[in-house]
Design an enzyme around this catalytic site. Structure first.
Site, PDB file in Angstrom:
ATOM      1  N   HIS A   1     -10.017   1.326   1.671  1.00  0.00           N
ATOM      2  CA  HIS A   1      -9.560   2.664   2.074  1.00  0.00           C
ATOM      3  C   HIS A   1     -10.906   3.488   2.407  1.00  0.00           C
ATOM      4  CE1 HIS A   1      -5.170   2.653   2.049  1.00  0.00           C
ATOM      5  NE2 HIS A   1      -5.270   2.068   0.793  1.00  0.00           N
TER       6      HIS A   1
ATOM      7  N   HIS B   1      -9.091  -3.650  -1.978  1.00  0.00           N
ATOM      8  CA  HIS B   1      -8.132  -3.194  -1.405  1.00  0.00           C
ATOM      9  C   HIS B   1      -8.287  -1.460  -1.265  1.00  0.00           C
ATOM     10  CE1 HIS B   1      -3.872  -2.203  -0.037  1.00  0.00           C
ATOM     11  NE2 HIS B   1      -4.170  -0.894  -0.348  1.00  0.00           N
ATOM     12  N   GLU B   2      -8.867  -0.936  -2.333  1.00  0.00           N
ATOM     13  CA  GLU B   2      -9.325   0.643  -2.611  1.00  0.00           C
ATOM     14  C   GLU B   2     -10.450   0.820  -1.983  1.00  0.00           C
ATOM     15  OE1 GLU B   2      -6.679   2.271  -2.997  1.00  0.00           O
ATOM     16  OE2 GLU B   2      -5.469   0.679  -4.123  1.00  0.00           O
TER      17      GLU B   2
ATOM     18  N   CYS C   1       0.892  -1.082   0.062  1.00  0.00           N
ATOM     19  CA  CYS C   1       0.012   0.076  -0.027  1.00  0.00           C
ATOM     20  C   CYS C   1       0.896   1.220   0.072  1.00  0.00           C
ATOM     21  CB  CYS C   1      -0.907  -0.010   1.236  1.00  0.00           C
ATOM     22  SG  CYS C   1      -2.061   1.660   1.287  1.00  0.00           S
TER      23      CYS C   1
HETATM   24 ZN    ZN Z   1      -3.859   1.244   0.013  1.00  0.00          ZN
END
Ligand code: ZN
Length: 187
Positions: free
Chosen positions: A140, A136-137, A94
């Site tokens: 966030h 993954h995003e 990341c």
């Molecule tokens: Zn990330």
């Protein structure tokens, strides 16, 4: 414009981001800056909270990986995962957690409803690397980092690196907002 990337332990990375109501010229400019910042940092995905905006917007571009050279960049706004299938483990990293990698188990494919760069609603099924980066995003946008999803045993192995990042000891070859800079801005 290349924007500095917020680093692990920054509060904004732990907030639940707000949905967008539309795409105006300011958001278009931000999207362009997100691509610039992501490419400059050799990243394949970037979520708006990572550059200091707590809004539900992410960009990705996996075409730098030879196997995915024909994949087009994506702009994803207000994503909702409608369904998931299967699972697989893959090593993740990341831009907000430089120097740390770890295996994460996630669904192998997802059905996603989202708005594109023109705020037009889209639904698509994604698998492989795209499904991985999207999840993954999207994490966030909900204040979740990949290290939260690592197995406890693996996480213990990177605890020292995470502690160093938390104390502002950041080694990255791209601009970052480290802890002491935040203190300076606030102080
Ligand atoms: Zn990330």
């Amino acid at each position: 414009m290349i924007l500095p990337i917020n680093i692990y332990s920054d509060d904004i990375l732990r907030q639940k981001a707000t949905p967008l109501k539309g795409v105006d010229s300011g958001i278009k400019e931000l999207i362009k800056s997100m691509f610039d910042s992501m490419h400059n940092a050799s990243g394949i995905g970037l979520a708006a909270p990572q550059i200091g905006h707590s809004i539900r917007l992410l960009v990705l571009d996996i075409s730098c990986i030879a196997k995915y050279a024909s994949e087009l960049p994506m702009v994803v706004i207000n994503p909702h995962i409608l369904a998931v299938k299967g699972s697989n483990e893959m090593e993740e990293g990341c831009l907000s957690i430089p120097g740390v990698q770890g295996d994460v188990l996630r669904p192998a494919s997802i059905t996603l409803k989202y708005r594109d760069a023109n705020f037009v609603e889209q639904t698509g099924e994604f698998s492989g690397m795209l499904a991985r980066v999207l999840q993954h995003e999207i994490d966030h946008l909900d204040g979740t980092l990949f290290v939260d999803r690592m197995e406890k045993r693996d996480r213990r192995k990177v605890q020292q690196e995470l502690a160093a990042l938390s104390s502002g000891n950041v080694k990255a070859d791209y601009p970052v907002v480290a802890r002491e800079q935040i203190a300076a801005i606030q102080g």
